[in-house]
Scaffold this active site. Structure first.
Site, PDB file in Angstrom:
ATOM      1  N   ASN A 138      33.196 -51.178 -17.013  1.00  0.00           N
ATOM      2  CA  ASN A 138      32.839 -52.306 -16.154  1.00  0.00           C
ATOM      3  C   ASN A 138      33.753 -53.469 -16.512  1.00  0.00           C
ATOM      4  O   ASN A 138      33.547 -54.136 -17.520  1.00  0.00           O
ATOM      5  CB  ASN A 138      31.364 -52.668 -16.397  1.00  0.00           C
TER       6      ASN A 138
ATOM      7  N   SER B 188      27.832 -53.712 -25.848  1.00  0.00           N
ATOM      8  CA  SER B 188      28.709 -53.746 -27.022  1.00  0.00           C
ATOM      9  C   SER B 188      29.097 -52.350 -27.531  1.00  0.00           C
ATOM     10  O   SER B 188      29.206 -52.135 -28.732  1.00  0.00           O
ATOM     11  CB  SER B 188      28.073 -54.576 -28.141  1.00  0.00           C
TER      12      SER B 188
ATOM     13  N   HIS C 284      23.083 -54.987 -12.355  1.00  0.00           N
ATOM     14  CA  HIS C 284      23.565 -55.430 -13.671  1.00  0.00           C
ATOM     15  C   HIS C 284      22.861 -56.740 -14.029  1.00  0.00           C
ATOM     16  O   HIS C 284      22.634 -57.591 -13.163  1.00  0.00           O
ATOM     17  CB  HIS C 284      25.083 -55.626 -13.630  1.00  0.00           C
TER      18      HIS C 284
ATOM     19  N   GLU D 260      23.862 -59.368 -15.345  1.00  0.00           N
ATOM     20  CA  GLU D 260      24.595 -60.587 -14.963  1.00  0.00           C
ATOM     21  C   GLU D 260      24.372 -60.908 -13.489  1.00  0.00           C
ATOM     22  O   GLU D 260      24.275 -62.075 -13.105  1.00  0.00           O
ATOM     23  CB  GLU D 260      26.092 -60.434 -15.289  1.00  0.00           C
TER      24      GLU D 260
ATOM     25  N   GLY E 194      27.836 -58.008 -24.486  1.00  0.00           N
ATOM     26  CA  GLY E 194      28.833 -59.021 -24.816  1.00  0.00           C
ATOM     27  C   GLY E 194      28.571 -59.766 -26.110  1.00  0.00           C
ATOM     28  O   GLY E 194      29.195 -60.793 -26.373  1.00  0.00           O
TER      29      GLY E 194
END
Ligand code: PGA
Length: 275
Positions: free
Chosen positions: A18, A235, A108, A110, A195
């Site tokens: 992604n 991560s 997602h 986000e 992240g």
């Protein structure tokens, strides 16, 4: 546990990159050329690979993958839920499908958080992706507060039910195209791991992925649940991938940061050699 154990032989692993809002189409071409040099034909025998670049890269990558016969699938990060119309700035499922996009990430965190995508919008997008004969990668996951309060399972059950609940009767188990129950993908992405450099432990990830599979068995049936691939995301790095993939209910990874570094992403795809 041995890294070689890998995901269930019943399910072909899917490693997805992604890219988020990174790389121009020129950088994307260079990236895919370098990645295809880094990978060998034998790597693709064990694993499916998809890349999810920004929309602006899709046409260039479609042409490159096709011309050089690179067996990497094209993916998108999002699409609009409507077929067409006055939705300035949006892209429809049919537009993606016409570019040979095979997988589309929906829900997602986000998108849910930064772009206010509700469960209802995510459900509508998932249906649009299927109507476009593409396979949705449905992302679900809890915040750190939800985890600490013991609400992880309730949150994920709600997200799965809302997105998949009324598909169970309409969607065939398998089909020639991508729109089938067995081609659905679920990505477990704990929000606190995205992240942050702080991946879930393989045991914690496995526990939730096992729960997701049990929910899929309730929403569909055991046979369907056995076929659906469940990715872990948050991560993922070359050093952590082998232990994650050794878990019985983890069938792949949705990779953000490490997916735009050629060497790292190649090592993640070749996870059998890591660990
Ligand atoms: P990350 O992102 O690998 O950078 O944590 C994962 C994702 O958001 O899909």
């Amino acid at each position: 546990m041995s890294a070689k154990a890998g995901a269930s032989p019943k399910r072909r692993p899917l490693i997805s990159g992604n890219w988020k809002m990174n790389l121009t189409h020129l950088q994307a071409i260079q990236f895919i050329q370098q990645l295809s040099y880094a990978l060998e034909a034998a790597d693709y025998e064990h694993v499916d690979v998809s890349v999810h670049p920004p929309y602006t890269c899709l046409r260039a990558l479609q042409t490159l993958l096709d011309a050089d016969r690179i067996p990497i699938s094209l993916g998108a990060q999002n699409c609009h839920q409507q077929d067409a119309g006055a939705f300035t700035g949006e892209v429809s499922a049919a537009m993606l499908s016409a570019l040979d996009v095979r997988y589309v990430i929906v829900g997602h965190s986000e998108r849910r958080e930064l772009f206010a995508e509700s469960d209802a919008i995510v459900a509508a997008k998932l249906k649009a992706v299927l109507a476009g004969n593409m396979a949705p990668i449905l992302a679900v996951g809890e915040t750190i507060e939800e985890r600490q309060q013991g609400d992880t399972q309730a949150k994920i059950a709600r997200q799965l039910d809302s997105a998949l609940g009324d598909l169970s009767k309409q969607l065939p188990l398998s089909s020639q195209g991508n729109a089938s129950r067995e081609n659905l993908v679920v990505a477990y992405e704990p929000i606190w791991a995205i992240g942050t450099g702080r991946s879930a432990t393989p045991q914690d990830a496995e526990e939730v992925c096992g729960f997701i599979r049990s929910q899929l068995a309730e929403l569909f049936d055991a046979k369907t649940a056995d076929k659906i691939r469940i990715q872990y995301g948050g991560s993922v790095k070359p050093v952590s991938i082998a232990d994650l993939m050794a878990q019985p209910n983890i069938d792949g990874a949705l990779v953000g940061g490490a997916s735009i570094e050629v060497a790292d992403f190649a090592r993640i795809v070749r996870y059998r050699l890591e660990g």
